[in-house]
Scaffold this motif. Structure first.
Motif, PDB file in Angstrom:
ATOM      1  N   VAL A 162       1.810 -10.176   8.022  1.00  0.00           N
ATOM      2  CA  VAL A 162       1.295 -11.203   7.110  1.00  0.00           C
ATOM      3  C   VAL A 162      -0.208 -11.038   6.921  1.00  0.00           C
ATOM      4  O   VAL A 162      -0.718 -11.050   5.795  1.00  0.00           O
ATOM      5  N   THR A 166      -1.894  -9.490   3.519  1.00  0.00           N
ATOM      6  CA  THR A 166      -2.767 -10.377   2.750  1.00  0.00           C
ATOM      7  C   THR A 166      -4.141  -9.751   2.538  1.00  0.00           C
ATOM      8  O   THR A 166      -4.683  -9.757   1.424  1.00  0.00           O
ATOM      9  N   ALA A 169      -3.951  -6.882   0.093  1.00  0.00           N
ATOM     10  CA  ALA A 169      -3.806  -7.389  -1.276  1.00  0.00           C
ATOM     11  C   ALA A 169      -5.144  -7.857  -1.832  1.00  0.00           C
ATOM     12  O   ALA A 169      -5.457  -7.619  -3.007  1.00  0.00           O
ATOM     13  N   VAL A 170      -5.952  -8.504  -0.994  1.00  0.00           N
ATOM     14  CA  VAL A 170      -7.277  -8.941  -1.437  1.00  0.00           C
ATOM     15  C   VAL A 170      -8.150  -7.730  -1.754  1.00  0.00           C
ATOM     16  O   VAL A 170      -8.873  -7.712  -2.761  1.00  0.00           O
ATOM     17  N   TRP A 196       4.365  -7.961   1.988  1.00  0.00           N
ATOM     18  CA  TRP A 196       3.392  -9.050   1.931  1.00  0.00           C
ATOM     19  C   TRP A 196       2.255  -8.737   0.959  1.00  0.00           C
ATOM     20  O   TRP A 196       1.752  -9.630   0.270  1.00  0.00           O
ATOM     21  N   THR A 197       1.865  -7.474   0.884  1.00  0.00           N
ATOM     22  CA  THR A 197       0.843  -7.080  -0.086  1.00  0.00           C
ATOM     23  C   THR A 197       1.318  -7.369  -1.509  1.00  0.00           C
ATOM     24  O   THR A 197       0.575  -7.927  -2.328  1.00  0.00           O
ATOM     25  N   VAL A 200       1.584 -11.296  -2.061  1.00  0.00           N
ATOM     26  CA  VAL A 200       0.269 -11.929  -2.253  1.00  0.00           C
ATOM     27  C   VAL A 200      -0.350 -11.465  -3.571  1.00  0.00           C
ATOM     28  O   VAL A 200      -0.966 -12.251  -4.288  1.00  0.00           O
TER      29      VAL A 200
END
Length: 391
Positions: A162, A166, A169-170, A196-197, A200
Motif C-alpha cells: 500500500v 501509493t 503513484a505520486v 496499488w500504483t 491510486v
C-alpha cells in the motif's frame, strides 16, 4: 601489521575528504554562475497563480515537449501545492524551493553514500556534489529530484504494498519519468505494489478530472501533443555537427535508450525475482534508464540525476571484487561514465548529448558486469560495507 594496513586507508580517506571539500566549493561556484535561478519553477508558480485566479492553465496550442518560458506542461493537480508559493515574491519562492531541493538532494546523498566502505565515501561524496545535472536541477527548480527521492522511498517500502504503491503513484503523477518502474515491480513479482500504483493513479486522475474539469481536456490534449511531437528529432537534425545528428537520429540512436528502458525494467525485474540479493541494484538500473522512453529524455540534462543510485550501487559492488585489477578496471569504467554524463558544451552543440548517450551505455555495461562477476567471497552487504575498499 594492522597499523601498517590501516595507514594507507586513512590516507586515502583523508585525501578523499580534501577532494570532496574542493568539489563542494566547485559545485557551489557552478550553482552561483547559474543565476538567475528558478527558470522552471516559474512555470509551476505561474500555473498556481492561474489556478487561484481561475484562469486557464494551458495555452491553446502548447509547444511540447520544450515550451517557452512559463508554459506549464504537467497535470493540473501538480500545480496545486505551489499555491503556497504563488503569493510570495518570486525571489523568496525561489529561495524556499532551492532550500527544499537542496534538502532532498542531501537526503538522497546520505542514503546512497552511507552503505559504501568508509574510505570510499568522501570520493563518492565528491562525485555527488559536483554532479552537474544535480546542480542544474536545483538551480532550475523542477521536480526531478523530488521524483527521484519518492522512487527511492517507494523501493525501501516495497514490502508494504500500500505504502510503496501509493508513493510510486505520486512519483509518476509528478513526472511521468518513472512510469517504466511499474514494469520492473511487476516483473520482479511485486504485483500488489503495481496494483496499488494503478489504483491510486486512477483515483488521482478521477479527482483531477472532477476538481479541474475546465483544464482537464486541455491536459489530455497536451499529452496527445506530447506523444505526437517530433520536436526532439527536428532539434537534433538542425544542430551541428551533422555527423553526430545523423547518428542520434538514426534508428539505432533513436531506439537504443528506449530499448534499454524496457529491457532494464522487464529483464531486470525478472532477474530480481530469481536473485533477491541483487534486486536493489537491478531496481537502480531500471530507475537510471526510466527517463528515456522517448528521445527527448536524452536532450534534458537534469534527467541524468536518475543514474546516481545506479552509480553508487555499481561503485559499491565494484569495490567488493576480490581482484585488485578487476576493481580498478570497474572503478575506471564508472569514472569514465561519470565524466561523459557531466560533459557540457555550447547550447546548440550535439557533442555533449552524444557524450551523455555514450556515458549511459558505459554505465549500463559496467553495472551489468558487476552483476555477473563474483564478489569478495559473496559476503553479505552489511559485512561488505566494513571491508577495505582500496588495496
Amino acid at each position: 601489521m594492522k597499523a601498517d594496513t590501516a595507514r594507507p586507508r586513512r590516507l586515502v580517506w583523508a585525501v578523499g575528504v580534501v577532494v570532496m571539500v574542493l568539489a563542494g566549493l566547485g559545485g557551489l561556484g557552478v550553482f552561483i554562475a547559474k543565476q538567475p535561478w528558478g527558470y522552471d519553477l516559474w512555470a509551476y508558480v505561474l500555473a498556481a497563480q492561474h489556478l487561484l485566479a481561475r484562469e486557464p492553465l494551458y495555452p491553446p496550442e502548447p509547444q511540447v515537449p520544450a515550451g517557452p518560458f512559463g508554459e506549464y506542461h504537467y497535470a493540473p493537480i501538480v500545480a496545486a501545492p505551489f499555491a503556497l508559493l504563488a503569493p510570495l515574491p518570486f525571489w523568496l519562492a525561489t529561495a524556499l524551493f532551492i532550500a527544499l531541493n537542496t534538502g532532498v538532494t542531501a537526503a538522497i546523498g546520505v542514503h546512497l553514500i552511507r552503505p559504501l566502505p568508509r574510505d570510499a565515501r568522501p570520493w563518492a561524496g565528491a562525485a555527488f556534489v559536483l554532479f552537474l545535472p544535480t546542480i542544474l536541477e536545483i538551480s532550475l527548480g523542477n521536480l526531478n529530484l523530488i521524483t527521484l527521492g519518492l522512487c527511492l522511498v517507494a523501493w525501501t517500502q516495497r514490502s508494504r504494498a500500500v505504502v510503496a504503491g501509493t508513493i510510486l503513484a505520486v512519483a509518476i503523477g509528478l513526472k511521468l519519468l518513472p512510469l517504466s518502474l511499474a514494469l520492473f515491480y511487476l516483473a520482479s513479482g511485486r504485483g500488489r505494489v503495481v496494483a496499488w500504483t494503478i489504483a491510486v493513479g486512477v483515483a488521482g486522475l478521477l479527482v483531477t478530472a472532477m476538481a479541474f474539469a475546465s483544464d482537464f481536456p486541455a491536459f489530455v490534449a497536451l499529452l496527445i501533443a506530447l506523444k505526437d511531437s517530433r520536436w526532439a528529432v527536428d532539434f537534433i537534425a538542425s544542430r551541428p555537427p551533422p555527423e553526430v545528428a545523423a547518428i542520434l537520429n538514426s534508428p539505432i540512436g533513436r531506439w537504443l535508450l528506449p530499448t534499454a528502458t524496457l529491457g532494464t525494467a522487464i529483464l531486470g525485474g525478472l532477474a530480481a525475482r530469481r536473485e533477491g540479493r541483487d534486486e536493489t541494484h537491478l531496481h537502480h538500473l531500471a530507475l537510471a534508464f526510466a527517463p528515456y522512453l522517448s528521445l527527448f529524455g536524452l536532450l534534458w540534462f537534469p534527467y541524468l540525476i536518475f543514474a546516481l543510485p545506479l552509480m553508487a550501487s555499481t561503485l559499491h559492488r565494484a569495490l567488493l571484487m576480490p581482484r585488485a585489477r578487476t576493481r580498478a578496471a570497474l572503478v575506471a569504467g564508472l569514472a569514465l561514465s561519470w565524466l561523459l554524463v557531466v560533459m557540457v558544451g555550447e547550447r546548440d552543440d550535439l557533442v555533449p548529448i552524444a557524450a551523455h548517450l555514450l556515458g549511459l551505455v558505459v554505465l549500463l555495461a559496467v553495472s551489468v558486469v558487476v552483476l555477473l562477476l563474483p564478489r569478495q567471497g559473496d559476503i553479505p552487504q552489511s559485512a561488505a560495507a566494513r571491508a577495505p575498499a582500496w588495496r
